[in-house]
Write an enzyme that holds these catalytic residues in place. Structure first.
Site, PDB file in Angstrom:
ATOM      1  N   ASP A 210      45.030  73.634   6.794  1.00  0.00           N
ATOM      2  CA  ASP A 210      45.265  74.648   5.765  1.00  0.00           C
ATOM      3  C   ASP A 210      44.121  74.723   4.761  1.00  0.00           C
ATOM      4  O   ASP A 210      44.108  75.595   3.895  1.00  0.00           O
ATOM      5  CB  ASP A 210      46.580  74.330   5.036  1.00  0.00           C
ATOM      6  CG  ASP A 210      47.013  75.414   4.069  1.00  0.00           C
ATOM      7  OD1 ASP A 210      46.938  76.599   4.431  1.00  0.00           O
ATOM      8  OD2 ASP A 210      47.411  75.084   2.936  1.00  0.00           O
ATOM      9  N   SER A 234      48.768  81.032   0.846  1.00  0.00           N
ATOM     10  CA  SER A 234      49.204  81.057   2.244  1.00  0.00           C
ATOM     11  C   SER A 234      50.622  81.610   2.327  1.00  0.00           C
ATOM     12  O   SER A 234      51.494  81.253   1.527  1.00  0.00           O
ATOM     13  CB  SER A 234      49.172  79.649   2.836  1.00  0.00           C
ATOM     14  OG  SER A 234      47.879  79.093   2.760  1.00  0.00           O
ATOM     15  N   GLN A 284      46.962  81.911  10.557  1.00  0.00           N
ATOM     16  CA  GLN A 284      47.574  81.955   9.234  1.00  0.00           C
ATOM     17  C   GLN A 284      47.392  83.332   8.628  1.00  0.00           C
ATOM     18  O   GLN A 284      46.349  83.971   8.815  1.00  0.00           O
ATOM     19  CB  GLN A 284      46.932  80.905   8.318  1.00  0.00           C
ATOM     20  CG  GLN A 284      47.507  80.847   6.919  1.00  0.00           C
ATOM     21  CD  GLN A 284      46.861  79.753   6.086  1.00  0.00           C
ATOM     22  OE1 GLN A 284      45.804  79.948   5.509  1.00  0.00           O
ATOM     23  NE2 GLN A 284      47.491  78.592   6.040  1.00  0.00           N
TER      24      GLN A 284
END
Length: 293
Positions: A210, A234, A284
């Site tokens: 991430d 995110s 993502q």
């Protein structure tokens, strides 16, 4: 201003403590955040902890091969995170779990994760991108931060358990200092030694995945994070594990963005060992909004 961040094995040991959840029931766990960190819980932390929780309810002979998660609310680093795991199915080859993270009685993140017993089958993967310099040939994070002392701020305080080495310019440089690049390529490794537990390496890779993925959306436009650039968060995260690996050995995170619109950007990435084996893939979507100078 000097860089006083906790790094190396000391930072890795702290990460291991963060990933070592305490059991509060047969299918429930509690996680903590590092004592020093950003104002909201880092997404990779809650995803990694959710995978720890799910993995602890599965036969160790079954290895995680995919996870899909949604970030629902910002996490409070000052408060414990409660994880509840639901056993969706235990089949002959696969086990599926749902892991939900809550704070103050509200869901902040939820994840589905699938685990598989070892099987043999077809085997192929995309090649390592050509002409990418090795990890020892690109600047360290400390080298890059030395050029931007005003950016040291939180980077000089929070632990850095991951050795991150950008092949191109990172997204935290000054506005105008970043040329547009369709790819965001970063060498990474856990900056110390991890135990041999495959679940722990998968959780560490989840934690790392991430960190720079969404930055590839900005890279397409030569944009940067912060004042004069973009702020973001995110929205979801998916990760597929393809082959055995060690997260404490170098891997290339090759990220790019196929689309951005409606204040959202989609990013995808592939992870390769130094030898060229593809170990994982990630996707993502994030919320991205311009901010003034």
């Amino acid at each position: 201003m000097t860089d006083g961040s906790l790094v190396g094995q000391a930072a890795v040991d702290q990460l291991l403590e963060v990933l070592d959840l305490s059991s509060t029931g047969a299918m429930s766990f509690r996680g903590m955040s590092p004592p020093v960190g950003p104002q909201r819980v880092y997404g990779g932390q809650v995803a990694g902890q959710a995978l720890v929780a799910a993995g602890r309810t599965v036969d160790p002979e079954r290895v995680v091969h995919s996870l899909h998660g949604y970030f629902v609310r910002a996490g409070d680093p000052a408060e414990p995170i409660e994880y509840e795991v639901e056993n969706i199915r235990d089949g002959r080859s696969f086990s599926v779990r749902r892991s939900v993270a809550r704070q103050h009685g509200k869901t902040i993140f939820f994840m589905s994760a699938s685990f598989q017993r070892h099987e043999e089958g077809l085997d192929h993967h995309a090649p390592l991108p050509p002409d990418v310099p090795g990890p020892e040939s690109v600047p360290t994070m400390s080298d890059r931060l030395a050029r931007y002392p005003e950016r040291l701020g939180i980077w000089g305080q929070i632990p850095r358990p991951i050795d991150v080495r950008y092949v191109g310019e990172p997204g935290w440089v000054r506005p105008g200092d970043r040329p547009a690049d369709p790819h965001q390529r970063v060498w990474m490794r856990i900056d110390g030694k991890l135990p041999d537990d495959p679940l722990l390496h998968a959780c560490a890779l989840t934690y790392a995945s991430d960190l720079t993925l969404l930055d590839s959306v900005l890279s397409v436009h030569g944009e940067v994070w912060g004042p004069g650039g973009v702020v973001g968060a995110s929205l979801d995260h998916a990760l597929w594990f393809h082959r055995p690996f060690r997260a404490d050995e170098w891997f290339l995170y090759d990220c790019w963005s196929p689309s951005a619109s409606g204040a959202r950007g989609l990013a995808t990435g592939r992870m390769f060992t130094v030898e060229g084996d593809q170990i994982a893939s990630a996707v993502q979507e994030g919320l991205l909004r311009r901010v003034g100078a």
